[in-house]
Scaffold this active site. Structure first.
Site, short mmCIF file in Angstrom:
data_model
loop_
_atom_site.label_atom_id
_atom_site.label_comp_id
_atom_site.label_asym_id
_atom_site.label_seq_id
_atom_site.Cartn_x
_atom_site.Cartn_y
_atom_site.Cartn_z
N CYS A 1 42.28 44.16 34.60
CA CYS A 1 43.49 43.33 34.58
C CYS A 1 43.22 41.83 34.32
O CYS A 1 42.96 41.47 33.19
CB CYS A 1 44.27 43.54 35.87
SG CYS A 1 46.01 43.14 35.68
N HIS B 1 44.31 49.44 38.09
CA HIS B 1 43.84 49.25 39.45
C HIS B 1 43.90 50.62 40.12
O HIS B 1 44.10 51.63 39.50
CB HIS B 1 44.77 48.31 40.22
CG HIS B 1 44.95 46.97 39.61
ND1 HIS B 1 44.02 45.98 39.75
CD2 HIS B 1 45.97 46.43 38.89
CE1 HIS B 1 44.47 44.87 39.15
NE2 HIS B 1 45.64 45.13 38.60
N1 GLN Z 1 48.10 37.48 36.19
C1 GLN Z 1 47.94 38.50 35.19
C2 GLN Z 1 49.24 39.13 34.78
O1 GLN Z 1 50.19 39.10 35.51
C3 GLN Z 1 46.97 39.55 35.70
C4 GLN Z 1 47.53 40.36 36.83
C5 GLN Z 1 46.53 41.24 37.51
O2 GLN Z 1 45.34 41.02 37.43
N2 GLN Z 1 47.03 42.21 38.24
O3 GLN Z 1 49.31 39.69 33.70
#
Ligand code: GLN
Length: 239
Positions: free
Chosen positions: A94, A191
């Site tokens: 992510c 995740h």
């Molecule tokens: N901040 C980034 C987004 O919202 C990554 C989010 C995350 O790592 N869950 O796309």
């Protein structure tokens, strides 16, 4: 003495959400089961980058967390690109997946430059993509996880996706791709944590590290009943 595998957790302080730490635990434990001695190394901004690294694992983060590590990440860029070039296996999820790409441009137009290991770009989208996700990958079969991101990632030339979305949004909710692959580096939005439910990917990272360092990998047969059960249940979950 068992052969050592140095496992580096990248930016655990700022980039570690939705259970991503479980990826590190899974690689550590499975490395032990396969007969190796895992050594956990942590790298946060300003630390000395360890000299010997066999596997790198990094997680997701809020936009603010991504901002915090960005300057340091850019400093580490040459080292990380070199390690990737020499086939060091890595898994980034992510927020770090986005910053292993060219850039993440947030919804309000703020650009967070990445290290360009993946030729991808990410644009903050109008809505968050949240929920259980299933993808199909040529190398690992069905991969099961959970996504929560606003960034929409688009693969550019020379990058393969990790897989094709069966259920969920994936990279951008439009082209059905999920994740990215270059050398032995995997980037993904999944995740969950990803690895406890997808042990094939954990074993792949270990196998790549072992064959690079020791020449040959003889896996142990691991009883994955609990992982199989978790996969079955996750598959029946609504989004
Ligand atoms: N901040 C980034 C987004 O919202 C990554 C989010 C995350 O790592 N869950 O796309």
């Amino acid at each position: 003495m068992k052969p050592v595998l140095n496992i580096l957790h990248l930016y655990p302080r700022d980039m570690n959400i939705y259970g991503d730490w479980g990826n590190v635990l899974t690689v550590m434990r499975r490395a032990q089961w396969h007969g190796y001695e895992p050594v956990l190394l942590e790298y946060n901004p300003g630390d000395a980058f360890p000299e010997h690294v066999d596997i790198i694992i990094g997680g997701g983060g809020q936009d603010a967390g991504q901002d915090k590590i960005q300057a340091d990440l850019l400093k580490m860029k040459p080292r990380l690109l070199e390690l990737a070039q020499y086939d060091t296996p890595m898994l980034v999820i992510c927020g770090l997946y986005q910053l292993f790409g060219n850039f993440f441009r947030t919804k309000d137009g703020h650009e967070i430059t990445g290290i360009g290991l993946f030729n991808i770009e990410t644009h903050g989208g109008p809505e968050r993509m949240i929920g259980n996700i299933v993808i199909d990958s040529p190398e690992f079969g069905q991969i099961i996880g959970y996504e929560n991101h606003s960034g929409q990632t688009f693969l550019q030339e020379g990058v393969q996706p990790l897989g094709k979305v069966i259920k969920g949004a994936g990279n951008n909710g439009q082209d059905e791709f999920e994740g990215a692959r270059v050398h032995n580096v995997i980037g993904s939005y999944l995740h969950g944590s990803l690895l406890p439910k997808n042990p094939a990917i954990a074993d792949w990272l270990i196998e790549k590290a072992v064959t690079k360092k020791y020449g040959e990998f003889t896996p142990t047969v691991i009883d994955d009943r609990f992982a199989q059960e978790a996969r079955k249940i996750a598959l029946t979950r609504p989004r």
